[in-house]
Design a protein around this motif. Structure first.
Motif, PDB file in Angstrom:
ATOM      1  N   ALA A   1     -23.922   8.280-103.964  1.00 21.48           N
ATOM      2  CA  ALA A   1     -21.979   7.871-104.129  1.00 21.48           C
ATOM      3  C   ALA A   1     -21.516   8.905-104.587  1.00 21.48           C
ATOM      4  O   ALA A   1     -20.541   9.554-103.958  1.00 21.48           O
ATOM      5  CB  ALA A   1     -21.859   6.529-104.024  1.00 21.48           C
ATOM      6  N   ALA A   2     -21.973   9.242-106.068  1.00 18.47           N
ATOM      7  CA  ALA A   2     -20.574   9.918-106.330  1.00 18.47           C
ATOM      8  C   ALA A   2     -20.656  11.105-106.397  1.00 18.47           C
ATOM      9  O   ALA A   2     -19.889  12.035-106.543  1.00 18.47           O
ATOM     10  CB  ALA A   2     -21.069  10.338-107.508  1.00 18.47           C
TER      11      ALA A   2
ATOM     12  N   ASP B   1     -22.052  12.428-102.992  1.00 19.28           N
ATOM     13  CA  ASP B   1     -21.298  13.124-101.909  1.00 19.28           C
ATOM     14  C   ASP B   1     -19.920  12.797-102.154  1.00 19.28           C
ATOM     15  O   ASP B   1     -19.400  13.844-101.524  1.00 19.28           O
ATOM     16  CB  ASP B   1     -21.336  11.574-100.994  1.00 19.28           C
ATOM     17  CG  ASP B   1     -21.026  11.093 -99.036  1.00 19.28           C
ATOM     18  OD1 ASP B   1     -20.951  12.977 -98.954  1.00 19.28           O
ATOM     19  OD2 ASP B   1     -20.704  10.506 -98.969  1.00 19.28           O
ATOM     20  N   LYS B   2     -19.039  11.745-103.019  1.00 15.84           N
ATOM     21  CA  LYS B   2     -17.783  11.659-102.752  1.00 15.84           C
ATOM     22  C   LYS B   2     -17.179  13.367-103.460  1.00 15.84           C
ATOM     23  O   LYS B   2     -16.061  13.677-102.642  1.00 15.84           O
ATOM     24  CB  LYS B   2     -17.560  10.546-103.540  1.00 15.84           C
ATOM     25  CG  LYS B   2     -15.802  10.844-104.228  1.00 15.84           C
ATOM     26  CD  LYS B   2     -15.694   9.244-105.217  1.00 15.84           C
ATOM     27  CE  LYS B   2     -14.011   9.358-104.726  1.00 15.84           C
ATOM     28  NZ  LYS B   2     -13.282   8.170-106.041  1.00 15.84           N
ATOM     29  N   ALA B   3     -17.955  13.585-104.586  1.00 12.91           N
ATOM     30  CA  ALA B   3     -18.015  15.204-104.259  1.00 12.91           C
ATOM     31  C   ALA B   3     -18.202  16.152-103.766  1.00 12.91           C
ATOM     32  O   ALA B   3     -17.376  17.281-104.352  1.00 12.91           O
ATOM     33  CB  ALA B   3     -18.466  15.306-106.057  1.00 12.91           C
ATOM     34  N   LYS B   4     -18.918  15.697-103.390  1.00 12.17           N
ATOM     35  CA  LYS B   4     -19.638  17.454-102.470  1.00 12.17           C
ATOM     36  C   LYS B   4     -20.338  18.182-102.745  1.00 12.17           C
ATOM     37  O   LYS B   4     -20.231  19.236-101.855  1.00 12.17           O
ATOM     38  CB  LYS B   4     -17.958  17.579-101.129  1.00 12.17           C
ATOM     39  CG  LYS B   4     -16.806  17.022-100.556  1.00 12.17           C
ATOM     40  CD  LYS B   4     -17.590  15.767 -99.478  1.00 12.17           C
ATOM     41  CE  LYS B   4     -16.653  15.604 -98.867  1.00 12.17           C
ATOM     42  NZ  LYS B   4     -17.109  14.143 -97.919  1.00 12.17           N
TER      43      LYS B   4
END
Length: 85
Positions: free
Chosen positions: A28-29, A31-34
């Motif tokens: 998730a982290a 994905d959030k940071a791309k």
């Protein structure tokens, strides 16, 4: 309850689920940071390796291939790690 049973229960009920939650949180982290940092990639690989090792230990116990002494050592080590958290 034997040490192998205790170890199997600890792995199946605490260690593996905790690892899966940590892996999901890291995904998730990322994905959030791309983008994944080198440290995140290393952490993810390490957690996946640990999860694989835990599954292998459970299978070894199920096949009755782990002796009580080895199970006791692993159990002691895992309990120490869980206590430190």
């Amino acid at each position: 309850m034997t040490n192998t049973e205790k170890l199997k229960n600890l792995l199946e009920n605490e260690v593996i689920p905790d690892l899966e939650v940590a892996i999901d949180e890291l995904f998730a982290a990322i994905d959030k940071a791309k983008n994944a940092s080198a440290e995140q990639k290393a952490d993810l690989e390490e957690m996946r390796d640990m999860r694989t090792e835990c599954f292998a230990m459970v299978e070894e116990i199920k096949r009755d291939e782990m002796d009580e002494e080895e199970a006791e050592e692993l159990l002691t080590e895992l309990v120490e790690i869980k206590t430190e958290e």
